[in-house]
Motif scaffolding. Structure first.
Motif, PDB file in Angstrom:
ATOM      1  N   MET A 170      30.793  32.133  -5.899  1.00 51.33           N
ATOM      2  CA  MET A 170      30.796  33.468  -6.487  1.00 51.33           C
ATOM      3  C   MET A 170      29.924  33.535  -7.739  1.00 51.33           C
ATOM      4  O   MET A 170      29.228  34.531  -7.965  1.00 51.33           O
ATOM      5  CB  MET A 170      32.222  33.887  -6.829  1.00 51.33           C
ATOM      6  N   ALA A 171      29.934  32.472  -8.539  1.00 55.24           N
ATOM      7  CA  ALA A 171      29.102  32.453  -9.739  1.00 55.24           C
ATOM      8  C   ALA A 171      27.621  32.542  -9.370  1.00 55.24           C
ATOM      9  O   ALA A 171      26.833  33.261 -10.001  1.00 55.24           O
ATOM     10  CB  ALA A 171      29.387  31.194 -10.554  1.00 55.24           C
ATOM     11  N   TYR A 172      27.243  31.808  -8.340  1.00 53.96           N
ATOM     12  CA  TYR A 172      25.844  31.835  -7.881  1.00 53.96           C
ATOM     13  C   TYR A 172      25.466  33.226  -7.392  1.00 53.96           C
ATOM     14  O   TYR A 172      24.417  33.770  -7.764  1.00 53.96           O
ATOM     15  CB  TYR A 172      25.644  30.804  -6.778  1.00 53.96           C
ATOM     16  N   GLU A 173      26.304  33.815  -6.543  1.00 61.51           N
ATOM     17  CA  GLU A 173      25.980  35.132  -6.005  1.00 61.51           C
ATOM     18  C   GLU A 173      25.942  36.182  -7.115  1.00 61.51           C
ATOM     19  O   GLU A 173      25.119  37.105  -7.080  1.00 61.51           O
ATOM     20  CB  GLU A 173      26.984  35.526  -4.927  1.00 61.51           C
ATOM     21  N   TRP A 174      26.838  36.066  -8.091  1.00 60.75           N
ATOM     22  CA  TRP A 174      26.810  36.978  -9.233  1.00 60.75           C
ATOM     23  C   TRP A 174      25.484  36.860  -9.968  1.00 60.75           C
ATOM     24  O   TRP A 174      24.836  37.854 -10.298  1.00 60.75           O
ATOM     25  CB  TRP A 174      27.976  36.670 -10.166  1.00 60.75           C
ATOM     26  N   TRP A 175      25.069  35.625 -10.247  1.00 62.09           N
ATOM     27  CA  TRP A 175      23.820  35.403 -10.973  1.00 62.09           C
ATOM     28  C   TRP A 175      22.627  35.945 -10.197  1.00 62.09           C
ATOM     29  O   TRP A 175      21.714  36.554 -10.764  1.00 62.09           O
ATOM     30  CB  TRP A 175      23.637  33.914 -11.246  1.00 62.09           C
ATOM     31  N   MET A 176      22.624  35.749  -8.882  1.00 62.72           N
ATOM     32  CA  MET A 176      21.471  36.136  -8.068  1.00 62.72           C
ATOM     33  C   MET A 176      21.310  37.637  -7.934  1.00 62.72           C
ATOM     34  O   MET A 176      20.226  38.108  -7.562  1.00 62.72           O
ATOM     35  CB  MET A 176      21.580  35.505  -6.681  1.00 62.72           C
ATOM     36  N   THR A 177      22.352  38.415  -8.221  1.00 67.19           N
ATOM     37  CA  THR A 177      22.203  39.867  -8.110  1.00 67.19           C
ATOM     38  C   THR A 177      21.192  40.421  -9.098  1.00 67.19           C
ATOM     39  O   THR A 177      20.654  41.512  -8.882  1.00 67.19           O
ATOM     40  CB  THR A 177      23.555  40.587  -8.326  1.00 67.19           C
ATOM     41  N   ASP A 180      15.329  37.314 -10.794  1.00 67.79           N
ATOM     42  CA  ASP A 180      14.051  37.727 -10.219  1.00 67.79           C
ATOM     43  C   ASP A 180      13.147  36.548  -9.881  1.00 67.79           C
ATOM     44  O   ASP A 180      11.932  36.694  -9.739  1.00 67.79           O
ATOM     45  CB  ASP A 180      13.321  38.678 -11.166  1.00 67.79           C
ATOM     46  N   THR A 181      13.736  35.354  -9.728  1.00 69.92           N
ATOM     47  CA  THR A 181      12.939  34.202  -9.324  1.00 69.92           C
ATOM     48  C   THR A 181      12.357  34.438  -7.936  1.00 69.92           C
ATOM     49  O   THR A 181      13.098  34.793  -7.013  1.00 69.92           O
ATOM     50  CB  THR A 181      13.803  32.931  -9.296  1.00 69.92           C
ATOM     51  N   PRO A 182      11.042  34.285  -7.752  1.00 65.62           N
ATOM     52  CA  PRO A 182      10.474  34.493  -6.413  1.00 65.62           C
ATOM     53  C   PRO A 182      11.042  33.474  -5.441  1.00 65.62           C
ATOM     54  O   PRO A 182      11.318  32.324  -5.818  1.00 65.62           O
ATOM     55  CB  PRO A 182       8.968  34.284  -6.625  1.00 65.62           C
ATOM     56  N   PRO A 183      11.238  33.873  -4.174  1.00 62.79           N
ATOM     57  CA  PRO A 183      11.833  32.951  -3.209  1.00 62.79           C
ATOM     58  C   PRO A 183      10.973  31.720  -2.931  1.00 62.79           C
ATOM     59  O   PRO A 183      11.472  30.699  -2.468  1.00 62.79           O
ATOM     60  CB  PRO A 183      12.003  33.807  -1.947  1.00 62.79           C
ATOM     61  N   ARG A 184       9.677  31.827  -3.228  1.00 68.87           N
ATOM     62  CA  ARG A 184       8.791  30.678  -3.015  1.00 68.87           C
ATOM     63  C   ARG A 184       7.652  30.763  -4.016  1.00 68.87           C
ATOM     64  O   ARG A 184       7.079  31.826  -4.236  1.00 68.87           O
ATOM     65  CB  ARG A 184       8.233  30.693  -1.589  1.00 68.87           C
ATOM     66  N   GLU A 185       7.322  29.636  -4.634  1.00 74.77           N
ATOM     67  CA  GLU A 185       6.178  29.587  -5.528  1.00 74.77           C
ATOM     68  C   GLU A 185       5.572  28.198  -5.505  1.00 74.77           C
ATOM     69  O   GLU A 185       6.235  27.219  -5.142  1.00 74.77           O
ATOM     70  CB  GLU A 185       6.571  29.977  -6.947  1.00 74.77           C
ATOM     71  N   LEU A 186       4.304  28.124  -5.853  1.00 76.54           N
ATOM     72  CA  LEU A 186       3.583  26.861  -5.883  1.00 76.54           C
ATOM     73  C   LEU A 186       3.572  26.336  -7.307  1.00 76.54           C
ATOM     74  O   LEU A 186       3.114  27.016  -8.228  1.00 76.54           O
ATOM     75  CB  LEU A 186       2.148  27.054  -5.386  1.00 76.54           C
ATOM     76  N   MET A 187       4.078  25.126  -7.502  1.00 76.86           N
ATOM     77  CA  MET A 187       4.078  24.518  -8.827  1.00 76.86           C
ATOM     78  C   MET A 187       2.721  23.857  -9.057  1.00 76.86           C
ATOM     79  O   MET A 187       2.370  22.880  -8.385  1.00 76.86           O
ATOM     80  CB  MET A 187       5.208  23.491  -8.937  1.00 76.86           C
TER      81      MET A 187
END
Length: 260
Positions: A170-177, A180-187
């Motif tokens: 629940m903590a994770y889902e709360w935070w993710m609402t 705005d971290t992109p689902p994929r990025e190149l480091m």
């Protein structure tokens, strides 16, 4: 009845983030589980913990030892005698449960519940999440205090979570609402994704040397071979550093051939 308990100093510099949900642990049985729950809460930006009739009383030093620095959550935790006392000042209450037990209530996933929690808190309402005892979970009387139930859609052949894991979801889902971290990025670290100009410069270097060594000597096949080589480098996001390395590879291959 409410009692505020103070633990030891130290730990991470945690504090409430906006109008976040209250996590209510109903009759928790082990201090270690309370500590690991605080750790899970901290990861998801939750801060407010309430304990209803903890089996071994409160505070318990073992909780701090298992909290991994989430000390301030434990220090600010409040204790209540009953669920009714713990939810009295809240506007909405959601109860997590492994399965509904002949109860007519809305049943949400963790993600759906987090969305509703965020919507309610954005209107200034106070909301709470009920989590039951480790051994048996919430009973029907506890769930009767909730507006809706939250059930995690996990593997039906094995649905066994400890208390901290249930809170972590629940903590994770709360935070993710609101994350705005992109689902994929190149480091890329110190380099950057190569521009078309940088890529074209490398391609000219490579093709010039491939022509010189005779690799592209078949005039009929040459256009297709060049396209294939170009596709290889444009399929992904090649970095400037990688192109510099490839320039060096080509140069060394040319020098070695000339030396021979």
């Amino acid at each position: 009845m409410e009692a505020r308990m103070t633990g030891r100093d130290g730990g991470a510099d945690l504090h409430p983030i906006g109008n976040s949900p209250v996590v209510i642990l109903v009759r928790p049985q082990m201090a270690e589980n309370i500590g690991t729950t605080a750790r899970a809460m901290a990861n998801g930006g939750l801060f407010h913990m309430r304990l209803v009739a903890p089996r071994d009383g409160w505070p318990q030093s073992r909780a701090w030892r298992s909290a991994s620095g989430a000390d301030r959550i434990l220090e600010e935790a409040t204790v209540f005698e009953t669920v009714d006392d713990a939810v009295a000042d809240l506007h909405h209450v959601y109860a997590t449960c492994p399965r509904p037990r002949h109860i007519v209530k809305p049943v949400l996933t963790a993600r759906g519940g987090a969305v509703e929690l965020r919507e309610a808190t954005s209107r200034g309402l106070k909301v709470g999440l009920l989590f039951g005892p480790e051994r048996a979970g919430l009973d029907n009387e506890d769930m009767a205090r909730a507006d809706a139930l939250i059930r995690y859609p996990l593997n039906p052949a094995f649905m066994s979570l400890n208390l901290a894991q249930a809170v972590m979801i629940m903590a994770y889902e709360w935070w993710m609402t609101e994350d705005d971290t992109p689902p994929r990025e190149l480091m890329t670290n110190e380099t950057h994704v190569a521009t078309k100009g940088e890529l074209d410069n490398f391609m000219r270097h490579l093709l010039r040397e491939l022509d010189d060594c005779g690799f592209l000597r078949n005039e009929q096949k040459r256009p297709g071979m060049v396209r294939n080589i170009r596709h290889f480098f444009t399929r992904g996001e090649v970095t400037e550093q990688e192109l510099r390395t490839l320039h060096g590879v080509v140069t060394e291959l040319v020098n070695a051939r000339r030396n021979r």
